[in-house]
Design a protein around this motif. Structure first.
Motif, PDB file in Angstrom:
ATOM      1  N   GLY A 124      35.601   2.549   5.138  1.00 42.90           N
ATOM      2  CA  GLY A 124      34.776   2.818   3.970  1.00 42.90           C
ATOM      3  C   GLY A 124      33.386   3.283   4.354  1.00 42.90           C
ATOM      4  N   ARG A 125      32.809   2.654   5.378  1.00 44.68           N
ATOM      5  CA  ARG A 125      31.474   3.066   5.837  1.00 44.68           C
ATOM      6  C   ARG A 125      31.515   4.486   6.427  1.00 44.68           C
ATOM      7  NH1 ARG A 125      31.619  -2.390   7.466  1.00 44.68           N
ATOM      8  NH2 ARG A 125      30.116  -3.671   6.293  1.00 44.68           N
ATOM      9  N   ALA A 126      32.607   4.793   7.121  1.00 39.90           N
ATOM     10  CA  ALA A 126      32.741   6.132   7.690  1.00 39.90           C
ATOM     11  C   ALA A 126      32.817   7.180   6.575  1.00 39.90           C
ATOM     12  CB  ALA A 126      33.990   6.202   8.577  1.00 39.90           C
ATOM     13  N   GLU A 127      33.540   6.866   5.526  1.00 43.31           N
ATOM     14  CA  GLU A 127      33.617   7.817   4.408  1.00 43.31           C
ATOM     15  C   GLU A 127      32.258   7.976   3.740  1.00 43.31           C
ATOM     16  OE1 GLU A 127      35.945   8.634   0.202  1.00 43.31           O
ATOM     17  OE2 GLU A 127      36.973   7.851   1.958  1.00 43.31           O
ATOM     18  N   LEU A 128      31.549   6.862   3.582  1.00 39.61           N
ATOM     19  CA  LEU A 128      30.211   6.953   2.992  1.00 39.61           C
ATOM     20  C   LEU A 128      29.307   7.864   3.814  1.00 39.61           C
ATOM     21  CD1 LEU A 128      28.952   3.461   1.722  1.00 39.61           C
ATOM     22  CD2 LEU A 128      29.248   5.564   0.415  1.00 39.61           C
ATOM     23  N   GLU A 129      29.339   7.695   5.122  1.00 40.99           N
ATOM     24  CA  GLU A 129      28.487   8.495   5.991  1.00 40.99           C
ATOM     25  C   GLU A 129      28.875   9.969   5.919  1.00 40.99           C
ATOM     26  OE1 GLU A 129      25.298   9.232   8.213  1.00 40.99           O
ATOM     27  OE2 GLU A 129      25.882   7.269   7.400  1.00 40.99           O
ATOM     28  N   ALA A 130      30.192  10.228   5.865  1.00 44.93           N
ATOM     29  CA  ALA A 130      30.663  11.608   5.810  1.00 44.93           C
ATOM     30  C   ALA A 130      30.298  12.275   4.484  1.00 44.93           C
ATOM     31  CB  ALA A 130      32.173  11.656   6.021  1.00 44.93           C
ATOM     32  N   ARG A 131      30.168  11.470   3.452  1.00 47.09           N
ATOM     33  CA  ARG A 131      29.900  12.024   2.115  1.00 47.09           C
ATOM     34  C   ARG A 131      28.483  11.694   1.637  1.00 47.09           C
ATOM     35  NH1 ARG A 131      34.904  10.451  -1.629  1.00 47.09           N
ATOM     36  NH2 ARG A 131      33.790  11.913  -3.002  1.00 47.09           N
ATOM     37  N   ARG A 132      27.583  11.482   2.581  1.00 43.86           N
ATOM     38  CA  ARG A 132      26.212  11.114   2.238  1.00 43.86           C
ATOM     39  C   ARG A 132      25.543  12.132   1.302  1.00 43.86           C
ATOM     40  NH1 ARG A 132      24.217   6.418   2.016  1.00 43.86           N
ATOM     41  NH2 ARG A 132      25.308   5.996   3.997  1.00 43.86           N
ATOM     42  N   PRO A 133      25.722  13.446   1.524  1.00 38.19           N
ATOM     43  CA  PRO A 133      25.113  14.406   0.580  1.00 38.19           C
ATOM     44  C   PRO A 133      25.630  14.223  -0.849  1.00 38.19           C
ATOM     45  CG  PRO A 133      25.726  15.520   2.615  1.00 38.19           C
ATOM     46  CD  PRO A 133      26.325  14.138   2.674  1.00 38.19           C
ATOM     47  N   GLU A 134      26.943  13.910  -0.983  1.00 34.92           N
ATOM     48  CA  GLU A 134      27.494  13.673  -2.317  1.00 34.92           C
ATOM     49  C   GLU A 134      26.859  12.438  -2.947  1.00 34.92           C
ATOM     50  OE1 GLU A 134      31.820  13.943  -2.857  1.00 34.92           O
ATOM     51  OE2 GLU A 134      31.898  14.651  -0.778  1.00 34.92           O
ATOM     52  N   LEU A 135      26.659  11.400  -2.138  1.00 30.89           N
ATOM     53  CA  LEU A 135      26.069  10.170  -2.655  1.00 30.89           C
ATOM     54  C   LEU A 135      24.639  10.413  -3.125  1.00 30.89           C
ATOM     55  CD1 LEU A 135      26.480   7.164  -3.164  1.00 30.89           C
ATOM     56  CD2 LEU A 135      25.672   6.725  -0.827  1.00 30.89           C
ATOM     57  N   ASP A 136      23.890  11.223  -2.374  1.00 28.66           N
ATOM     58  CA  ASP A 136      22.523  11.562  -2.809  1.00 28.66           C
ATOM     59  C   ASP A 136      22.552  12.286  -4.148  1.00 28.66           C
ATOM     60  OD1 ASP A 136      21.563  10.418  -0.506  1.00 28.66           O
ATOM     61  OD2 ASP A 136      21.401  12.321   0.592  1.00 28.66           O
ATOM     62  N   ALA A 137      23.541  13.169  -4.311  1.00 34.00           N
ATOM     63  CA  ALA A 137      23.663  13.900  -5.581  1.00 34.00           C
ATOM     64  C   ALA A 137      24.017  12.942  -6.716  1.00 34.00           C
ATOM     65  CB  ALA A 137      24.723  14.990  -5.451  1.00 34.00           C
ATOM     66  N   ILE A 138      24.838  11.925  -6.405  1.00 31.82           N
ATOM     67  CA  ILE A 138      25.215  10.942  -7.428  1.00 31.82           C
ATOM     68  C   ILE A 138      23.993  10.150  -7.870  1.00 31.82           C
ATOM     69  CG2 ILE A 138      26.538   8.825  -7.846  1.00 31.82           C
ATOM     70  CD1 ILE A 138      28.713   9.996  -6.036  1.00 31.82           C
ATOM     71  N   GLU A 139      23.113   9.813  -6.915  1.00 34.41           N
ATOM     72  CA  GLU A 139      21.887   9.098  -7.273  1.00 34.41           C
ATOM     73  C   GLU A 139      21.063   9.929  -8.266  1.00 34.41           C
ATOM     74  OE1 GLU A 139      20.988   6.161  -6.796  1.00 34.41           O
ATOM     75  OE2 GLU A 139      22.059   5.409  -5.052  1.00 34.41           O
ATOM     76  N   GLU A 140      21.040  11.232  -8.062  1.00 31.51           N
ATOM     77  CA  GLU A 140      20.347  12.099  -9.007  1.00 31.51           C
ATOM     78  C   GLU A 140      21.056  12.095 -10.356  1.00 31.51           C
ATOM     79  OE1 GLU A 140      19.819  15.978  -7.407  1.00 31.51           O
ATOM     80  OE2 GLU A 140      18.650  15.309  -5.679  1.00 31.51           O
ATOM     81  N   GLU A 141      22.410  12.051 -10.324  1.00 35.33           N
ATOM     82  CA  GLU A 141      23.181  11.964 -11.558  1.00 35.33           C
ATOM     83  C   GLU A 141      22.822  10.693 -12.323  1.00 35.33           C
ATOM     84  OE1 GLU A 141      27.394  12.172 -11.256  1.00 35.33           O
ATOM     85  OE2 GLU A 141      27.384  13.982 -10.042  1.00 35.33           O
ATOM     86  N   VAL A 142      22.695   9.590 -11.588  1.00 32.15           N
ATOM     87  CA  VAL A 142      22.369   8.312 -12.227  1.00 32.15           C
ATOM     88  C   VAL A 142      21.011   8.410 -12.918  1.00 32.15           C
ATOM     89  CG1 VAL A 142      21.777   5.901 -11.790  1.00 32.15           C
ATOM     90  CG2 VAL A 142      23.789   6.901 -10.702  1.00 32.15           C
ATOM     91  N   THR A 143      20.020   9.004 -12.218  1.00 34.09           N
ATOM     92  CA  THR A 143      18.693   9.156 -12.810  1.00 34.09           C
ATOM     93  C   THR A 143      18.761   9.988 -14.088  1.00 34.09           C
ATOM     94  OG1 THR A 143      17.641   9.008 -10.635  1.00 34.09           O
ATOM     95  CG2 THR A 143      16.357  10.010 -12.406  1.00 34.09           C
ATOM     96  N   ASP A 144      19.509  11.083 -14.040  1.00 37.61           N
ATOM     97  CA  ASP A 144      19.649  11.935 -15.230  1.00 37.61           C
ATOM     98  C   ASP A 144      20.377  11.203 -16.344  1.00 37.61           C
ATOM     99  OD1 ASP A 144      18.349  13.974 -13.942  1.00 37.61           O
ATOM    100  OD2 ASP A 144      20.180  14.998 -13.318  1.00 37.61           O
ATOM    101  N   SER A 145      21.405  10.434 -15.976  1.00 40.09           N
ATOM    102  CA  SER A 145      22.170   9.699 -16.981  1.00 40.09           C
ATOM    103  C   SER A 145      21.305   8.643 -17.657  1.00 40.09           C
ATOM    104  CB  SER A 145      23.396   9.036 -16.335  1.00 40.09           C
ATOM    105  OG  SER A 145      24.316   9.994 -15.881  1.00 40.09           O
ATOM    106  N   VAL A 146      20.486   7.943 -16.884  1.00 34.64           N
ATOM    107  CA  VAL A 146      19.589   6.936 -17.460  1.00 34.64           C
ATOM    108  C   VAL A 146      18.641   7.593 -18.450  1.00 34.64           C
ATOM    109  CG1 VAL A 146      17.679   5.375 -16.946  1.00 34.64           C
ATOM    110  CG2 VAL A 146      19.714   5.341 -15.519  1.00 34.64           C
ATOM    111  N   ARG A 147      18.133   8.774 -18.094  1.00 34.34           N
ATOM    112  CA  ARG A 147      17.216   9.484 -18.987  1.00 34.34           C
ATOM    113  C   ARG A 147      17.929   9.873 -20.291  1.00 34.34           C
ATOM    114  NH1 ARG A 147      16.045  13.119 -15.709  1.00 34.34           N
ATOM    115  NH2 ARG A 147      14.303  12.050 -14.742  1.00 34.34           N
ATOM    116  N   ARG A 148      19.158  10.384 -20.178  1.00 32.37           N
ATOM    117  CA  ARG A 148      19.896  10.781 -21.379  1.00 32.37           C
ATOM    118  C   ARG A 148      20.202   9.570 -22.251  1.00 32.37           C
ATOM    119  NH1 ARG A 148      22.948  13.807 -17.674  1.00 32.37           N
ATOM    120  NH2 ARG A 148      24.667  12.328 -17.879  1.00 32.37           N
TER     121      ARG A 148
END
Length: 209
Positions: free
Chosen positions: A77-101
């Motif tokens: 699981g940690r290896a997948e997280l590291e491999a998909r770190r750019p996606e996770l950063d994008a999700i954090e931005e999604e969360v911020t946008d979702s909270v605003r909406r």
């Protein structure tokens, strides 16, 4: 309500939460609720199927502690997280946008609740004024009195329900803004002004009876 996570995003976000610490299902729900400032709280039916899928893929494990099932991320699981770190950063931005909406939707709901409350109070005041101006025979007056009391009780219940909804939605909005450090400095005077305005409507209605 607008969608909170895009397809597949919640699964990866759960994995990131478990990377912070092992958690049981309810703790994951609480963590997500806190991240969204109380504006979004996922259901158990949303969380547990995704945890089961993560376990099936070998990305998390689960263990029973008393009456709770605790989930923990694996090395895979940690290896997948590291491999998909750019996606996770994008999700954090999604969360911020979702909270605003979501906050915008809550704010709109608060405004609607206030308008509904004012309209109901004004309608009750007009009905009370009409009832007080009638000149009827005694029996009709008694019947009108019963109808007026019934209408007044119904209006009071509806107004109280609207007020409770307003209070709950406003509390959520205030907590979210406070968590972001964006609470307006004049929010307390504004709230007091709104409350005073509602009270004046009630006092004026009583004075006209």
């Amino acid at each position: 309500m607008t969608p909170v996570f895009s397809h597949g995003s919640l699964r990866l976000y759960l994995l990131s939460l478990l990377d912070e610490a092992p958690r049981h299902g309810y703790e994951l729900i609480q963590a997500l609720t806190e991240r969204f400032g109380g504006t979004y709280s996922p259901s158990a039916g949303t969380i547990y199927p995704r945890l089961a899928k993560l376990e099936e893929e070998g990305l998390v494990t689960k263990a029973t502690e008393g009456r709770k099932t605790v989930y923990e991320i694996t090395d895979a699981g940690r290896a997948e997280l590291e491999a998909r770190r750019p996606e996770l950063d994008a999700i954090e931005e999604e969360v911020t946008d979702s909270v605003r909406r979501l906050a915008d939707e809550v704010r709109a709901g608060v405004n609607d609740a206030m308008r509904t409350l004012r309209a109901e109070l004004a309608s009750a005041a007009r009905e009370a004024k009409r009832n007080s101006s009638r000149v009827d025979p005694r029996q009709e007056a008694r019947d009108a009195g019963r109808d007026a009391r019934a209408a007044g009780n119904a209006a009071a219940r509806e107004a109280e329900a609207a007020l409770n909804e307003f209070r709950q939605q406003l509390r959520t909005d205030l907590r979210y803004q406070a968590a972001r450090g964006a609470l307006p400095a004049d929010i307390v005077p504004l709230l007091k002004d709104e409350l005073d305005r509602v009270r004046r409507v009630l006092v004026e209605a009583i004075g006209r009876r």
